[in-house]
Design a protein around this motif. Structure first.
Motif, PDB file in Angstrom:
ATOM      1  N   VAL A  81      -1.938  20.074   3.662  1.00 27.79           N
ATOM      2  CA  VAL A  81      -2.917  20.302   2.600  1.00 27.79           C
ATOM      3  C   VAL A  81      -2.160  20.396   1.279  1.00 27.79           C
ATOM      4  O   VAL A  81      -1.316  21.270   1.102  1.00 27.79           O
ATOM      5  N   CYS A  82      -2.483  19.467   0.367  1.00 28.00           N
ATOM      6  CA  CYS A  82      -1.819  19.424  -0.937  1.00 28.00           C
ATOM      7  C   CYS A  82      -2.475  20.398  -1.903  1.00 28.00           C
ATOM      8  O   CYS A  82      -3.669  20.667  -1.826  1.00 28.00           O
ATOM      9  N   SER A  83      -1.658  20.872  -2.822  1.00 27.17           N
ATOM     10  CA  SER A  83      -2.146  21.759  -3.857  1.00 27.17           C
ATOM     11  C   SER A  83      -1.569  21.265  -5.177  1.00 27.17           C
ATOM     12  O   SER A  83      -0.403  20.872  -5.206  1.00 27.17           O
ATOM     13  N   SER A 106      -5.833  16.291   2.018  1.00 25.12           N
ATOM     14  CA  SER A 106      -5.231  16.689   3.291  1.00 25.12           C
ATOM     15  C   SER A 106      -5.156  15.502   4.232  1.00 25.12           C
ATOM     16  O   SER A 106      -5.835  14.488   4.062  1.00 25.12           O
ATOM     17  N   GLY A 107      -4.319  15.656   5.238  1.00 22.46           N
ATOM     18  CA  GLY A 107      -4.154  14.634   6.265  1.00 22.46           C
ATOM     19  C   GLY A 107      -3.782  15.285   7.578  1.00 22.46           C
ATOM     20  O   GLY A 107      -3.358  16.449   7.618  1.00 22.46           O
ATOM     21  N   ILE A 109       4.984  12.571   7.300  1.00 23.85           N
ATOM     22  CA  ILE A 109       4.224  13.553   6.526  1.00 23.85           C
ATOM     23  C   ILE A 109       4.868  13.845   5.173  1.00 23.85           C
ATOM     24  O   ILE A 109       4.175  13.921   4.157  1.00 23.85           O
ATOM     25  N   VAL A 110       6.172  13.996   5.138  1.00 23.21           N
ATOM     26  CA  VAL A 110       6.836  14.359   3.878  1.00 23.21           C
ATOM     27  C   VAL A 110       6.620  13.291   2.801  1.00 23.21           C
ATOM     28  O   VAL A 110       6.177  13.621   1.692  1.00 23.21           O
ATOM     29  N   THR A 131       3.674  11.942  -2.338  1.00 24.08           N
ATOM     30  CA  THR A 131       2.823  11.061  -3.144  1.00 24.08           C
ATOM     31  C   THR A 131       1.481  11.705  -3.431  1.00 24.08           C
ATOM     32  O   THR A 131       1.027  11.767  -4.576  1.00 24.08           O
ATOM     33  N   GLU A 132       0.820  12.199  -2.389  1.00 26.07           N
ATOM     34  CA  GLU A 132      -0.560  12.686  -2.521  1.00 26.07           C
ATOM     35  C   GLU A 132      -0.684  13.960  -3.353  1.00 26.07           C
ATOM     36  O   GLU A 132      -1.682  14.158  -4.031  1.00 26.07           O
TER      37      GLU A 132
END
Length: 116
Positions: A41-43, A48-49, A88-89, A94-95
């Motif tokens: 989960v990006c912040s 998310s993925g 994932i990294v 990027t995201e």
């Protein structure tokens, strides 16, 4: 609690928290390993993925706890395990920088009453 936090270089406050989202014997009948899934989960944008892989029983030693087995799934310590950190990294790096408008409600379409 996140298993791992991926932070970007710089001071923009972007990061991605990685959680164990799945941990179960796989498949249910005649299991051949443990399926470990991770959710990132990006912040601050909330993107998310999800990714999973199977850690074969042959690569799990007696006494290995769930944290160690999740580590095998993350790192891919043998040729038979696809380590998910390599996927994932880069995704997170990027995201996490994408605009927070992604995933936000842009417009709400409300149908008016039916015409009789």
């Amino acid at each position: 609690m996140a298993v791992i936090t991926i932070k970007c270089a710089g001071d923009d406050g972007c990061k991605a928290d990685v959680y164990v989202a799945r941990y179960e014997v796989y498949p249910n009948v005649d299991p051949t390993g443990v399926c470990v899934g991770f959710r990132a989960v990006c912040s601050p944008n909330g993107l998310s993925g999800y990714w999973d892989t199977v850690v074969p029983n042959a690569d799990i030693s007696e006494g290995d706890d769930p944290n160690k087995i999740a580590g095998y799934a993350w790192n891919g310590v043998t040729d038979s395990i696809t380590g998910l950190s390599g996927t994932i990294v880069p995704w997170a790096e990027t995201e996490m920088h994408k605009s927070s408008i992604i995933g936000e409600e842009f417009a709400e379409i409300v149908e008016s009453g039916s015409s009789d």
